[in-house]
Design an enzyme around this catalytic site. Structure first.
Site, PDB file in Angstrom:
ATOM      1  N   PRO A   1       1.322  -1.338  -0.028  1.00  0.00           N
ATOM      2  CA  PRO A   1       0.003   0.157   0.029  1.00  0.00           C
ATOM      3  C   PRO A   1       0.364   1.348  -0.311  1.00  0.00           C
ATOM      4  CG  PRO A   1       0.077  -0.744   2.346  1.00  0.00           C
ATOM      5  CD  PRO A   1       1.036  -1.303   1.428  1.00  0.00           C
TER       6      PRO A   1
ATOM      7  N   ASP B   1       5.332   2.653   1.794  1.00  0.00           N
ATOM      8  CA  ASP B   1       4.754   2.041   2.474  1.00  0.00           C
ATOM      9  C   ASP B   1       4.242   2.051   3.959  1.00  0.00           C
ATOM     10  OD1 ASP B   1       3.805  -0.308   3.539  1.00  0.00           O
ATOM     11  OD2 ASP B   1       5.165  -1.878   3.409  1.00  0.00           O
ATOM     12  N   HIS B   2       2.971   2.183   3.387  1.00  0.00           N
ATOM     13  CA  HIS B   2       2.539   2.839   4.690  1.00  0.00           C
ATOM     14  C   HIS B   2       2.562   2.022   5.723  1.00  0.00           C
ATOM     15  CE1 HIS B   2       0.038   6.064   6.512  1.00  0.00           C
ATOM     16  NE2 HIS B   2      -0.340   6.262   4.999  1.00  0.00           N
ATOM     17  N   ARG B   3       2.638   0.545   5.406  1.00  0.00           N
ATOM     18  CA  ARG B   3       2.703  -0.527   6.443  1.00  0.00           C
ATOM     19  C   ARG B   3       3.966   0.102   7.830  1.00  0.00           C
ATOM     20  NH1 ARG B   3       2.598  -6.194   3.156  1.00  0.00           N
ATOM     21  NH2 ARG B   3       3.943  -4.471   2.092  1.00  0.00           N
TER      22      ARG B   3
ATOM     23  N   CYS C   1       5.304   2.938   8.039  1.00  0.00           N
ATOM     24  CA  CYS C   1       5.286   3.932   9.353  1.00  0.00           C
ATOM     25  C   CYS C   1       3.859   5.076   8.576  1.00  0.00           C
ATOM     26  CB  CYS C   1       6.412   5.196   8.111  1.00  0.00           C
ATOM     27  SG  CYS C   1       7.006   5.536   7.549  1.00  0.00           S
TER      28      CYS C   1
END
Length: 480
Positions: A277, A450-452, A454
């Site tokens: 994501p 990658d929003h996972r 941070c």
């Protein structure tokens, strides 16, 4: 007496499962030495010259230039102990036979996954041919009664195949070219009941749609064992699908196969977009002072410092402050893996497609050392000399799309990394500098992350620090 030994496509490392034959370096009848390169192949990672572990005369080659072979498929056969092509016509020992007396020496572990110093495979069961002729192997790879020559195994065999392969000789491919007088042995199908070790074997074959008459057992007197059926099932699952029918092409249409480096790029980008994501943020920065600092460094003499090296040095300092972006997500373990070292990848455009060489331990390199390493890897990329090790292990990537004359981009993350910094072109633009409008050298920077790993605050802090270093290079002095 010459021994015909089979050399299979070795495991080239990094999980590669196939390679495309680019160019044959030897022909049938050529005399080869131990570790002499015999074929040039292209994998999903790089171009590789494959050395042969045997010395002797080439008796057969498998695969045309431009074709793909799976790891474990035969590349060629070599008559060991022959000093000239004529010697290849002498009687040969089947592949996997015990050759302790007069055994030809191999080169050892030349490439990942194969070595010629290992103990020989167990002897195939041999039974007399009907009529008291010469003995033959139950797998059909022994010496023929008429020609007395060993038939090479075919491209249908696999690297992990047992010495008595459960695939019948009649189903195996023939070599691309072979020494005259050495036709592959084809064993006709037999009639009557099929000997199996237990009803379980018949049920296992039935459940997977296997015809037991198409298997050759490795047990006593050709008895089909459970291991034979399980191997045949694995071979069927991993066998490349049959080539589709020639597609109907519209006039003026060109179809380009997605294989080799291009295919690997497509697979990796698709996987990245499916799994990660990603979010992209960007900022414009005044790069005038960075350009002035670079000009001053290069005026002092020595190696010319590249702009990419300066951005790399800035990124390693930023990752030291924001280690969340120097990481990857282990989806199976549901864990974020942070690295304490920066293996800096950088996108490089080549004639064969986009590749991402990796500078290992970039955090320990200054601008001059980083420039040298980037230059070496770039030259190797353009010449097709990168190894799989040069193209793997990255933890963070730079993408300098400004060299194409564009300002911005939202790149796809280089899976499985967690972030990529994009650098646009540096171009003169009107800019408010010290309260006044002036013409300054401006660059657009983008960070895809990658929003996972941070949230936006961490990513924004990273990109803002990079922009501050670009606008005021003296900020870097705090980390030197």
């Amino acid at each position: 007496m010459a021994q015909v030994l089979e050399f299979k496509l070795p495991d080239l490392g990094e999980g590669l499962t196939e390679a495309e034959i680019v160019r044959w370096l030897v022909s049938v009848g050529d005399v080869v030495a131990i570790d002499q390169p015999v074929v040039e192949v292209e994998t999903a990672k790089a171009m590789v010259e494959v050395p042969c572990p045997y010395a002797g005369v080439v008796t057969a080659r498998f695969g045309e230039e431009g074709s793909e072979l799976p790891v474990g498929a035969p590349l060629l056969t070599v008559a060991v102990g022959a000093s000239d092509p004529a010697a290849a016509d002498t009687a040969a020992v089947p592949v996997g036979a015990d050759t302790k007396s007069g055994e030809a020496e191999g080169s050892g572990n030349v490439l990942v996954g194969y070595g010629t110093g290992a103990a020989p495979a167990r002897r195939r069961r041999v039974r007399p041919a009907a009529g008291g002729g010469a003995p033959r192997s139950t797998a059909g790879a022994g010496s023929g009664a008429a020609s007395g020559a060993g038939a090479p195994r075919s491209a249908a065999s696999r690297a992990d195949a047992p010495p008595s392969s459960p695939v019948r000789e009649s189903a195996r491919a023939t070599p691309l070219d072979a020494v005259p007088g050495q036709p592959p042995r084809v064993e006709p199908a037999s009639d009557g009941p099929v000997p199996v070790i237990s009803p379980l074997v018949r049920r296992l074959a039935r459940e997977h749609g296997l015809d037991l008459r198409e298997l050759t057992g490795s047990g006593p007197d050709g008895l089909i064992l459970r291991a034979d059926v399980e191997y045949a099932v694995r071979a069927a699952e991993q066998r490349p699908p049959a080539a589709p029918a020639e597609p109907v092409r519209a006039q003026g249409e060109t179809r380009i196969p997605l294989r080799g480096v291009r295919g690997a790029i497509a697979d990796k980008l698709s996987r990245s977009r499916r799994e990660i994501p990603e979010v992209t943020i960007w900022v414009d920065a005044d790069a005038t002072e960075l350009m002035n600092a670079r000009a001053a460094m290069n005026a002092a003499g020595g190696l010319k410092i590249s702009l990419l090296a300066l951005f790399g040095r800035i990124c390693t300092a930023a990752l030291d402050r924001h280690p969340e972006l120097n990481s990857m997500v282990d989806t199976a373990a549901r864990e974020i893996v942070q690295y304490d070292r920066v293996h800096l990848g950088f996108a490089a455009q080549t004639d064969r497609g986009l590749v991402v060489p990796v500078v290992k331990d970039a955090q320990a390199l200054g601008a001059e050392a980083l420039t040298a390493e980037l230059g070496k890897l770039t030259e190797a990329a353009r010449e097709g000399r990168l190894t799989p090790a040069d193209l793997t292990g990255g933890t963070f990537t730079l993408n300098n799309y400004g060299v194409f004359g564009v300002d911005g981009s939202t790149p796809i993350i280089n899976h499985p990394e967690a972030a990529m910094l994009g650098i646009g072109r540096i171009v003169a633009k009107p800019w408010v500098h010290q309260g006044e409008l002036a013409v300054r050298q401006v660059v657009q920077l983008s960070l895809t992350f990658d929003h996972r790993v941070c949230d936006g605050g961490t990513a924004g802090g990273f990109l803002r620090y990079v922009a501050d270093c670009v606008e005021q290079p003296a900020v870097l002095l705090r980390t030197l």
